[in-house]
Design a protein around this motif. Sequence first.
Motif, mmCIF file in Angstrom:
data_model
loop_
_atom_site.group_PDB
_atom_site.id
_atom_site.type_symbol
_atom_site.label_atom_id
_atom_site.label_comp_id
_atom_site.label_asym_id
_atom_site.label_seq_id
_atom_site.Cartn_x
_atom_site.Cartn_y
_atom_site.Cartn_z
ATOM 1 N N LYS A 26 0.818 -1.214 0.000
ATOM 2 C CA LYS A 26 0.000 0.000 0.000
ATOM 3 C C LYS A 26 0.855 1.269 0.000
ATOM 4 N N ALA A 27 1.949 1.253 0.730
ATOM 5 C CA ALA A 27 2.818 2.435 0.793
ATOM 6 C C ALA A 27 3.423 2.738 -0.580
ATOM 7 N N GLN A 28 3.818 1.683 -1.295
ATOM 8 C CA GLN A 28 4.384 1.871 -2.629
ATOM 9 C C GLN A 28 3.318 2.391 -3.601
ATOM 10 N N LEU A 29 2.104 1.896 -3.458
ATOM 11 C CA LEU A 29 1.019 2.371 -4.314
ATOM 12 C C LEU A 29 0.750 3.854 -4.076
ATOM 13 N N LYS A 44 -12.859 -12.712 -12.008
ATOM 14 C CA LYS A 44 -12.865 -13.641 -13.142
ATOM 15 C C LYS A 44 -12.469 -12.921 -14.435
ATOM 16 N N ARG A 45 -13.037 -11.748 -14.660
ATOM 17 C CA ARG A 45 -12.695 -10.983 -15.879
ATOM 18 C C ARG A 45 -11.218 -10.626 -15.909
ATOM 19 N N LEU A 46 -10.679 -10.244 -14.754
ATOM 20 C CA LEU A 46 -9.278 -9.837 -14.682
ATOM 21 C C LEU A 46 -8.353 -11.021 -14.953
ATOM 22 N N GLN A 47 -8.716 -12.185 -14.462
ATOM 23 C CA GLN A 47 -7.925 -13.386 -14.749
ATOM 24 C C GLN A 47 -7.888 -13.658 -16.251
ATOM 25 N N ASP A 48 -9.067 -13.594 -16.882
ATOM 26 C CA ASP A 48 -9.159 -13.902 -18.313
ATOM 27 C C ASP A 48 -8.462 -12.845 -19.164
ATOM 28 N N ARG A 49 -8.645 -11.578 -18.805
ATOM 29 C CA ARG A 49 -8.129 -10.493 -19.635
ATOM 30 C C ARG A 49 -6.626 -10.309 -19.504
ATOM 31 N N ASN A 50 -6.117 -10.383 -18.286
ATOM 32 C CA ASN A 50 -4.704 -10.079 -18.032
ATOM 33 C C ASN A 50 -3.852 -11.326 -17.797
ATOM 34 N N HIS A 51 -4.503 -12.511 -17.961
ATOM 35 C CA HIS A 51 -3.788 -13.772 -17.775
ATOM 36 C C HIS A 51 -3.106 -13.836 -16.402
ATOM 37 N N LEU A 52 -3.880 -13.504 -15.356
ATOM 38 C CA LEU A 52 -3.360 -13.512 -13.991
ATOM 39 C C LEU A 52 -3.862 -14.749 -13.257
ATOM 40 N N THR A 53 -3.142 -15.103 -12.201
ATOM 41 C CA THR A 53 -3.666 -16.137 -11.312
ATOM 42 C C THR A 53 -4.803 -15.524 -10.503
ATOM 43 N N LYS A 54 -5.602 -16.383 -9.869
ATOM 44 C CA LYS A 54 -6.702 -15.868 -9.056
ATOM 45 C C LYS A 54 -6.174 -14.998 -7.923
ATOM 46 N N GLU A 55 -5.061 -15.418 -7.318
ATOM 47 C CA GLU A 55 -4.474 -14.653 -6.213
ATOM 48 C C GLU A 55 -4.021 -13.274 -6.690
ATOM 49 N N GLU A 56 -3.411 -13.201 -7.876
ATOM 50 C CA GLU A 56 -2.978 -11.913 -8.414
ATOM 51 C C GLU A 56 -4.179 -11.019 -8.724
ATOM 52 N N ALA A 57 -5.229 -11.618 -9.271
ATOM 53 C CA ALA A 57 -6.431 -10.842 -9.594
ATOM 54 C C ALA A 57 -7.082 -10.297 -8.323
ATOM 55 N N ILE A 58 -7.154 -11.131 -7.283
ATOM 56 C CA ILE A 58 -7.730 -10.691 -6.013
ATOM 57 C C ILE A 58 -6.915 -9.542 -5.433
ATOM 58 N N GLN A 59 -5.613 -9.653 -5.547
ATOM 59 C CA GLN A 59 -4.719 -8.620 -5.034
ATOM 60 C C GLN A 59 -4.994 -7.277 -5.707
ATOM 61 N N ARG A 60 -5.194 -7.304 -7.003
ATOM 62 C CA ARG A 60 -5.435 -6.057 -7.734
ATOM 63 C C ARG A 60 -6.825 -5.486 -7.435
ATOM 64 N N VAL A 61 -7.813 -6.366 -7.312
ATOM 65 C CA VAL A 61 -9.165 -5.894 -6.967
ATOM 66 C C VAL A 61 -9.166 -5.288 -5.564
ATOM 67 N N ALA A 99 -6.841 -3.758 -4.143
ATOM 68 C CA ALA A 99 -6.132 -2.471 -4.142
ATOM 69 C C ALA A 99 -7.012 -1.332 -4.654
ATOM 70 N N GLN A 100 -8.167 -1.680 -5.211
ATOM 71 C CA GLN A 100 -9.078 -0.682 -5.782
ATOM 72 C C GLN A 100 -10.130 -0.286 -4.743
ATOM 73 N N PRO A 101 -10.777 0.878 -4.929
ATOM 74 C CA PRO A 101 -11.932 1.201 -4.089
ATOM 75 C C PRO A 101 -13.021 0.137 -4.265
ATOM 76 N N SER A 102 -13.735 -0.179 -3.211
ATOM 77 C CA SER A 102 -14.818 -1.159 -3.287
ATOM 78 C C SER A 102 -15.993 -0.580 -4.075
ATOM 79 N N ASN A 103 -16.923 -1.449 -4.445
ATOM 80 C CA ASN A 103 -18.126 -0.973 -5.127
ATOM 81 C C ASN A 103 -18.874 0.054 -4.281
ATOM 82 N N GLU A 104 -18.898 -0.161 -2.973
ATOM 83 C CA GLU A 104 -19.572 0.801 -2.091
ATOM 84 C C GLU A 104 -18.923 2.171 -2.179
ATOM 85 N N GLU A 105 -17.588 2.217 -2.202
ATOM 86 C CA GLU A 105 -16.886 3.493 -2.341
ATOM 87 C C GLU A 105 -17.162 4.130 -3.698
ATOM 88 N N GLN A 106 -17.231 3.295 -4.746
ATOM 89 C CA GLN A 106 -17.447 3.825 -6.098
ATOM 90 C C GLN A 106 -18.792 4.527 -6.216
#
Length: 534
Positions: free
Chosen positions: A408-411, A472-489, A491-498
């Motif tokens: 988070k600090a690096q982000l 699921k979309r992020l895994q398919d689109r960016n060829h990520l593992t599920k763990e990597e996709a979860i990590q990126r999601v 790091a984003q604001p939640s749907n509630e924040e959006q």
Amino acid sequence: MIYRTPLVVLCVTIIVSYFYMKSPTVTDKMANNGLLFISNAAKVQTVCQRASKYVKRVLYVKVKENSDSALPVLSKQIDNLYSKSQANNLDIRLMLKPSDTVKEIKTGYPIDMILYDSELAKEIDDLKHAVSTVTSGYELQSIVYLSGQDDSQNGPEDPLRTYENVALGGTFDRLHNGHKILLSQAALRATKLLTVGVTDVNMIQSKTLWELIEPVEVRIAQVLNFLRDINPDLEYNVFPLKDLYGPTKDDPKYQLIVVSEETLRGAKKINDKRVANGLQPMDVHVIGMAKDSHPEHSHEEEDKISSSNQRMRLLGTLLRPPVPNPNIPDWPYVIGLAGGIASGKSNITKKLKLKGAGVVNCDIIAHDLYKPGLPLNRTISEAFGKDVLTETGEIDRKKLGQIVFSDKAQLEKLNSIVWPAVIAEAQRQIRAYGESGHRVVVMEAAVLVRARWYQYCHQLWSVIVPRDEAIKRLQDRNHLTKEEAIQRVNAQPSNEEQIEKANVVFCPFWSYEYTQGQIDRAWQHLQEILANRK
């Protein structure tokens, strides 16, 4: 010939009555709130349908007759009335305590018009004097009732059993007619206490578009308002429900639980828990599903009347009015389009561009600013090391992402470098669109909410999809593992924040046509706003 004249008179009377009934407004204007007196329970649905032509907001319905035999008829009319009254936004409230037993009638909303079926003409003066919430300038309207066209039941009705203490539970989001059936049937069977559990945050996250569900405090207030209107004599306990059981699992006073067909299994679990606790199981009354016959009903929605359908119909509509922003120019009109990673906001942007909007894509701006030779490229490589550069000197976004999305600090460090440069370029492009004649510009940015860039916009529109779908979309689109996709999601604001500050929300989770319908609604309303701007 001896029978012809009476027959002609009868026909003329029926025809005149028919057109009187069909007239949408016999008075000069529709009332906001009305109270309809009906002579007996069997007429409720028929007479109420006619009375609805005179009232536009809230219509209270009061049955005059008072007998035990009326209760089963009233129970059937509850289902008929609310399941067949979906064509408009009229809030109908069938009051369950017969007026013969009431000296004073109180309503939550002030009464502007008193209506009555024609069989009560001789009694209406006494009835109207019982209404304590009537306004000083109320109108009086007789509803023509044609005998032979009512909802009378054939044969005697089975007695309706009542209980001192009745319980039920539900989400009760944006109180609709399905909820009114459930609450009314429960209130009809209770003689002392009605307990209602309103599902709290931890119980709603499996619901469709749960992020749009109203706060539990609002839902509790709506339930109480309705219940006190339909029967003010009962005691009500309406509370936030934290789990399936609530107080019913270990409180012996509860005798009946009212459930819908889809929650019957929950009632069985509660009774199993009661038996395990040494208590008698509650009787169970099951309410059938009411079919959704709303004019806007889509095949994407549930067949039954549901809160999920109502939330889906909010997509593309104005959830909260835009607040004037004096810190930005009036033109062009800037729509900030926010959305998490893999939410589908870029496809929404393309559809808005086809409607004539100029488009500023902040992700593309950031990508361009990463190019070799530009100040941002050098600053990022200095901050995160030469390893984030490709052989050609460009920023390797995948390597940079692996660094910042796991720390988070690096982000935050990256954001402090990139955001000022991106928003400055975005504003320059917006001005250029305005100078070229564009009235509307869409500024798309994944970080728009977190960076608070909506302060540079006239409206904020947000795009959401269910969290699992985004992964699921992020895994398919960016060829990520599920763990990597979860990590990126994560790091984003939640749907509630959006959507917390959004004026309009889209969800491209269903068909192309359903998404297009959301955009069409939003664009149409935007044109109405722009037409009124100087």
